[in-house]
Scaffold this motif. Structure first.
Motif, short mmCIF file in Angstrom:
data_model
loop_
_atom_site.label_atom_id
_atom_site.label_comp_id
_atom_site.label_asym_id
_atom_site.label_seq_id
_atom_site.Cartn_x
_atom_site.Cartn_y
_atom_site.Cartn_z
N MET A 1 0.85 -1.18 0.00
CA MET A 1 0.00 0.00 0.00
C MET A 1 0.89 1.24 0.00
SD MET A 1 -3.17 0.57 2.45
CE MET A 1 -3.30 2.09 3.25
N THR A 2 0.60 2.16 -0.91
CA THR A 2 1.43 3.36 -1.00
C THR A 2 0.85 4.46 -0.14
OG1 THR A 2 0.20 4.17 -2.89
CG2 THR A 2 2.14 2.79 -3.35
N LYS A 3 1.74 5.24 0.36
CA LYS A 3 1.36 6.37 1.21
C LYS A 3 0.94 7.54 0.33
CE LYS A 3 3.34 8.92 5.03
NZ LYS A 3 4.56 9.13 5.82
N PRO A 4 -0.21 8.19 0.62
CA PRO A 4 -0.63 9.30 -0.24
C PRO A 4 0.34 10.48 -0.12
CG PRO A 4 -2.10 9.07 1.64
CD PRO A 4 -1.16 7.93 1.69
N ARG A 5 0.56 11.14 -1.24
CA ARG A 5 1.49 12.27 -1.26
C ARG A 5 0.91 13.46 -0.52
NH1 ARG A 5 3.44 13.87 -6.95
NH2 ARG A 5 4.55 15.32 -5.63
N LYS A 6 1.76 14.18 0.14
CA LYS A 6 1.35 15.40 0.83
C LYS A 6 1.22 16.51 -0.21
CE LYS A 6 2.74 18.38 4.58
NZ LYS A 6 3.79 18.69 5.57
N THR A 7 0.10 17.22 -0.19
CA THR A 7 -0.09 18.30 -1.15
C THR A 7 0.55 19.57 -0.62
OG1 THR A 7 -2.21 18.88 -0.19
CG2 THR A 7 -2.24 17.33 -2.02
#
Length: 145
Positions: A1-7
């Motif tokens: 599972m990939t970690k969502p990118r910080k915007t």
């Protein structure tokens, strides 16, 4: 599972600036004018309702006035409760002193109008002097001098 990118603050979603779907026939010719008419009807009701309530009380007596007033308060209560806005009033904590002040203000208003009816201009002097004094003292107390 990939970690969502910080915007980042400088990043934005360009799809927000794309034109939306075209309005259909009902939206353009029925719903739009109806919303506009309903807005003006609500404004008119908000401004004329207090006057109509008092006039109905004068014409038809206290029973009509108080039942209409109680019904409108009940309607407001139901609307606020069902719309979910009741949590906005949950922590008001109105003190007994403020609640008693409401009855005192009602009594003073009643005395003022009865005085205008029965005494006349002297009532304005009797009520005006303490109000002017309270205004001067209040402004003096809250000024930053």
């Amino acid at each position: 599972m990939t970690k969502p990118r910080k915007t980042r603050l400088w990043q934005f979603d360009s799809s927000l600036f794309q034109p939306g779907p075209k309005a259909g026939f009902l939206e353009r010719h029925v719903f739009g004018p109806t919303r506009s008419l309903a807005k003006y009807a609500l404004y008119a009701l908000a401004f004329t309702y207090p006057t109509l309530l008092v006039i109905s009380g004068i014409l038809f007596g206290g029973l009509v006035f108080w039942t209409s007033f109680a019904a409108s308060l009940g309607l407001i209560f139901v609307i606020i409760k069902k719309a979910g806005y009741s949590q906005n009033f949950a922590n008001w904590d109105v003190s007994n002193k403020k609640f008693a002040g409401l009855f005192i203000a009602f009594g003073l208003t009643f005395a003022f109008y009865m005085g205008l009816i029965h005494i006349g201009i002297l009532t304005i002097v009797i009520f005006g002097l303490p109000l002017a004094l309270a205004l001067v003292l209040g402004v003096r107390k809250t000024s930053n001098r």
